[in-house]
Design a protein around this motif. Structure first.
Motif, short mmCIF file in Angstrom:
data_model
loop_
_atom_site.label_atom_id
_atom_site.label_comp_id
_atom_site.label_asym_id
_atom_site.label_seq_id
_atom_site.Cartn_x
_atom_site.Cartn_y
_atom_site.Cartn_z
N VAL A 81 0.87 -1.18 0.00
CA VAL A 81 0.00 0.00 0.00
C VAL A 81 0.91 1.22 0.00
N ILE A 82 0.70 2.12 -0.96
CA ILE A 82 1.58 3.30 -1.08
C ILE A 82 0.85 4.50 -0.48
N GLY A 83 1.35 4.95 0.68
CA GLY A 83 0.73 6.08 1.37
C GLY A 83 0.09 5.64 2.67
N ALA A 84 0.42 6.35 3.76
CA ALA A 84 -0.18 6.04 5.08
C ALA A 84 -0.99 7.22 5.57
N GLY A 85 -1.87 7.71 4.69
CA GLY A 85 -2.91 8.64 5.14
C GLY A 85 -4.15 7.82 5.45
N GLN A 86 -5.28 8.50 5.56
CA GLN A 86 -6.52 7.78 5.87
C GLN A 86 -6.81 6.69 4.83
N VAL A 93 2.80 -1.19 4.30
CA VAL A 93 2.44 0.18 3.93
C VAL A 93 3.72 1.00 3.83
N LEU A 94 3.92 1.66 2.69
CA LEU A 94 5.11 2.48 2.48
C LEU A 94 4.70 3.95 2.51
N GLU A 95 5.36 4.72 3.36
CA GLU A 95 4.99 6.13 3.55
C GLU A 95 6.25 6.99 3.45
N ALA A 96 6.18 8.01 2.58
CA ALA A 96 7.35 8.86 2.37
C ALA A 96 7.67 9.73 3.58
N ALA A 141 0.31 9.84 9.01
CA ALA A 141 -0.87 10.70 9.22
C ALA A 141 -1.25 11.41 7.92
N GLY A 142 -0.82 10.88 6.79
CA GLY A 142 -1.16 11.47 5.50
C GLY A 142 -0.67 12.90 5.39
N SER A 143 -1.40 13.70 4.63
CA SER A 143 -1.00 15.09 4.38
C SER A 143 -1.57 16.05 5.40
N TYR A 193 -1.67 20.74 6.14
CA TYR A 193 -2.79 21.62 5.81
C TYR A 193 -2.70 22.88 6.66
N TYR A 194 -3.45 23.93 6.26
CA TYR A 194 -3.26 25.22 6.92
C TYR A 194 -3.69 25.16 8.39
N ASP A 195 -3.05 26.02 9.17
CA ASP A 195 -3.12 25.92 10.62
C ASP A 195 -4.54 26.02 11.18
N PHE A 224 -15.01 19.88 7.81
CA PHE A 224 -16.39 20.18 7.43
C PHE A 224 -17.35 19.07 7.85
N SER A 225 -16.81 17.99 8.47
CA SER A 225 -17.71 16.93 8.93
C SER A 225 -17.46 16.66 10.41
N PRO A 226 -18.54 16.48 11.20
CA PRO A 226 -18.36 16.15 12.61
C PRO A 226 -17.67 14.79 12.76
N GLY A 263 -3.41 13.55 -3.18
CA GLY A 263 -3.13 14.51 -4.24
C GLY A 263 -2.29 15.67 -3.79
N PHE A 264 -1.98 15.72 -2.49
CA PHE A 264 -1.31 16.90 -1.95
C PHE A 264 0.05 17.13 -2.60
N GLY A 265 0.69 16.05 -3.01
CA GLY A 265 2.00 16.17 -3.66
C GLY A 265 1.90 16.59 -5.12
N ASN A 324 -14.06 25.10 -1.08
CA ASN A 324 -13.96 25.29 0.38
C ASN A 324 -12.64 25.94 0.78
N SER A 325 -11.53 25.46 0.21
CA SER A 325 -10.23 26.02 0.60
C SER A 325 -10.13 27.48 0.19
N ALA A 326 -10.58 27.81 -1.04
CA ALA A 326 -10.49 29.19 -1.53
C ALA A 326 -11.24 30.13 -0.60
C1 LIG Z 1 -7.31 21.73 2.91
C2 LIG Z 1 -8.09 20.44 2.91
C3 LIG Z 1 -9.14 20.27 3.80
C4 LIG Z 1 -9.86 19.07 3.82
N1 LIG Z 1 -10.87 18.92 4.72
C5 LIG Z 1 -11.53 17.75 4.80
C6 LIG Z 1 -12.55 17.53 5.77
O1 LIG Z 1 -12.91 18.43 6.51
N2 LIG Z 1 -13.15 16.31 5.84
C7 LIG Z 1 -12.80 15.29 5.01
O2 LIG Z 1 -13.34 14.18 5.14
N3 LIG Z 1 -11.89 15.48 4.04
C8 LIG Z 1 -11.23 16.67 3.92
N4 LIG Z 1 -10.26 16.83 2.95
C9 LIG Z 1 -10.09 15.79 1.90
C10 LIG Z 1 -9.30 14.55 2.34
O3 LIG Z 1 -9.92 13.92 3.43
C11 LIG Z 1 -7.84 14.86 2.69
O4 LIG Z 1 -7.20 15.44 1.57
C12 LIG Z 1 -7.04 13.63 3.11
O5 LIG Z 1 -5.77 14.02 3.56
C13 LIG Z 1 -6.88 12.62 1.97
O6 LIG Z 1 -6.34 11.43 2.51
P1 LIG Z 1 -5.47 10.41 1.64
O7 LIG Z 1 -4.99 9.36 2.55
O8 LIG Z 1 -6.26 9.99 0.45
O9 LIG Z 1 -4.28 11.30 1.06
P2 LIG Z 1 -3.14 12.05 1.89
O10 LIG Z 1 -3.63 12.54 3.19
O11 LIG Z 1 -2.55 13.03 0.94
O12 LIG Z 1 -2.08 10.90 2.19
C14 LIG Z 1 -1.33 10.33 1.15
C15 LIG Z 1 -0.02 9.85 1.74
O13 LIG Z 1 0.73 9.21 0.70
C16 LIG Z 1 2.09 9.55 0.86
N5 LIG Z 1 2.76 9.40 -0.43
C17 LIG Z 1 2.52 10.09 -1.57
N6 LIG Z 1 3.35 9.65 -2.55
C18 LIG Z 1 4.11 8.68 -2.01
C19 LIG Z 1 5.17 7.86 -2.51
N7 LIG Z 1 5.58 7.96 -3.78
N8 LIG Z 1 5.74 6.95 -1.69
C20 LIG Z 1 5.33 6.83 -0.39
N9 LIG Z 1 4.35 7.60 0.14
C21 LIG Z 1 3.75 8.51 -0.66
C22 LIG Z 1 2.06 11.00 1.32
O14 LIG Z 1 3.26 11.34 2.01
C23 LIG Z 1 0.85 10.99 2.25
O15 LIG Z 1 1.20 10.73 3.59
C24 LIG Z 1 -9.54 18.03 2.90
C25 LIG Z 1 -8.49 18.22 1.99
C26 LIG Z 1 -7.77 19.42 1.99
C27 LIG Z 1 -6.64 19.58 0.99
#
Ligand SMILES: Cc1cc2nc3c(=O)[nH]c(=O)nc-3n(C[C@H](O)[C@H](O)[C@H](O)COP(=O)(O)OP(=O)(O)OC[C@H]3O[C@@H](n4cnc5c(N)ncnc54)[C@H](O)[C@@H]3O)c2cc1C
Length: 357
Positions: free
Chosen positions: A8-13, A31-34, A39-41, A45-47, A52-54, A130-132, A173-175
């Motif tokens: 699994v590539i990425g350790a976000g949600q 799970v491979l995480e950079a 905790a994902g991205s 995110y901004y401070d 938007f969801s409870p 998509g944060f990257g 929402n972000s804008a």
């Molecule tokens: C500003 C903002 C606010 C948001 N608010 C909400 C909200 O209120 N409620 C909600 O449900 N959702 C919200 N979202 C949407 C979504 O839930 C988040 O973007 C969430 O972080 C997505 O999770 P993810 O695991 O899919 O991706 P990410 O959180 O981006 O995690 C991906 C992981 O993969 C890793 N990765 C990437 N490339 C590689 C690689 N080549 N090798 C190893 N690891 C890699 C990254 O380092 C990262 O840790 C929001 C998004 C943004 C941008």
């Protein structure tokens, strides 16, 4: 070399929910995480970010958020929650491991890391978010603009922009959240192609996510019957609509040109601006799959419902509108992960192996 059931590539949600679904299916993922924490991205995110969801609607399978389920958590509460979730999984999570490319290896995969290591895997799930890969649209004159250009991915708070003239591009929402926050410290305009669409956060006294659940809109395939909107509506308890109505920030149609530090607005007027902030979204960060031939000409995954249409053992979790309107949210990834693991196992014919010990 040992062949891993699933990398699994990425350790976000998305990656953590996938790891949980794979474990529940009797498989042993890696799970491979950079980054250096799982905790994902969210940490980037901004401070001031408030979800938007409870928390009632934001938990991943098997672990509730602590505290009042009707509160809207802050960014750092989500970071803490994901770290706790990762710790409960009993899964091999390798932080500080960036995947550089995935290559074919017969019916399996060779996963090559940036540090040169290579892993063999029966299946691969890209959960890399998509944060990257911030989306930077080709805006008129942007290449000739001499002021500061930044994407929302690089915005943390209003401090550096105090007293400056800022144009925020985007209508999501972000804008709007960033624009309203900045407008307390700077002169800010939201430049949008279409009027901003606000949606009440609490129609009829219940959070919108309650209604999304009871109407079934949030689950596949109902959400897909409706056409995907170009920009998600802005969830609002009244604060954002009031701020824009009061002109803090003001909203204008997209500018027609940038040159030096001058912006030309659609009505022909011009003025000096200091900063263009692009709140223009993200694209799937899956460049590591290009060598496999799994992407289309624009670098997007070729898939149906999260399962690759080019490689039976490859899948995705966390793509926008992967299966429903909630696919790229905390509340949607668990459902999509379970669905994907069922289909992935069938497609790649992966069965749990009885392991010694
Ligand atoms: C500003 C903002 C606010 C948001 N608010 C909400 C909200 O209120 N409620 C909600 O449900 N959702 C919200 N979202 C949407 C979504 O839930 C988040 O973007 C969430 O972080 C997505 O999770 P993810 O695991 O899919 O991706 P990410 O959180 O981006 O995690 C991906 C992981 O993969 C890793 N990765 C990437 N490339 C590689 C690689 N080549 N090798 C190893 N690891 C890699 C990254 O380092 C990262 O840790 C929001 C998004 C943004 C941008």
């Amino acid at each position: 070399m040992t062949t891993i059931d699933s990398v699994v590539i990425g350790a976000g949600q998305s990656g953590l929910a996938t790891a949980r679904a794979l474990r529940d299916a009797g498989l042993a993922p890696v799970v491979l995480e950079a980054r250096d924490i799982p905790a994902g991205s969210w940490p980037s995110y901004y401070d001031s970010l408030t979800l938007f969801s409870p928390t009632r609607y934001g938990a991943l399978p098997g672990l509730a958020f602590d505290g009042d389920p009707d509160r809207y958590p802050y960014r750092d509460e989500v970071v803490d929650y994901l770290l706790r979730y990762a710790a409960t999984l009993d899964v091999d999570i390798r932080t500080g491991h960036r995947v550089a490319e995935v290559l074919p290896d017969g019916p399996q995969f060779a996963v090559r890391l940036a540090d040169g290591q290579e892993l063999a895997a029966r299946t691969v799930v890209a959960a890399s978010g998509g944060f990257g890969h911030p989306h930077r649209p080709a805006l008129p004159g942007l290449g000739r603009f001499t002021g500061t250009v930044l994407h929302a991915a690089g915005y943390r708070g209003p401090g550096p922009y105090a007293g400056r003239r800022v144009v925020v591009v985007g209508a999501g929402n972000s804008a709007v959240q960033i624009g309203v926050e900045l407008a307390e410290h700077a002169r800010v305009t939201l430049a949008t192609r279409a009027p901003i669409r606000f949606v009440s956060q609490r129609p009829l006294g219940r959070d919108l996510h309650f209604w999304l659940g009871v109407t079934g809109f949030d689950r596949a395939p109902l959400g897909l019957w409706l056409r995907r909107p170009p920009t998600a509506p802005v969830l609002d308890q009244g604060r954002y609509r009031a701020a824009v109505a009061a002109g803090r920030p003001d909203r204008r149609p997209m500018f027609t040109d940038l040159d030096g530090s001058t912006v030309t607005w659609a009505d022909g007027t011009t003025e000096q601006v200091d900063v263009i902030l692009l709140a223009t979204g993200y694209r799937p960060d899956v460049g590591f799959l290009a060598p496999l031939g799994a992407l289309d000409h624009a670098g997007r995954p070729r898939h149906r419902g999260g399962l690759s249409t080019t490689h039976p053992g490859l899948g995705y979790v966390g793509l926008e509108w992967q299966r429903s309107a909630s696919s790229a949210t905390l509340r949607g990834v668990g459902r999509d992960a379970r669905h994907l693991v069922r289909r992935l196992r069938a497609a790649a014919q992966v069965r749990p192996v009885v392991r010694a010990g």
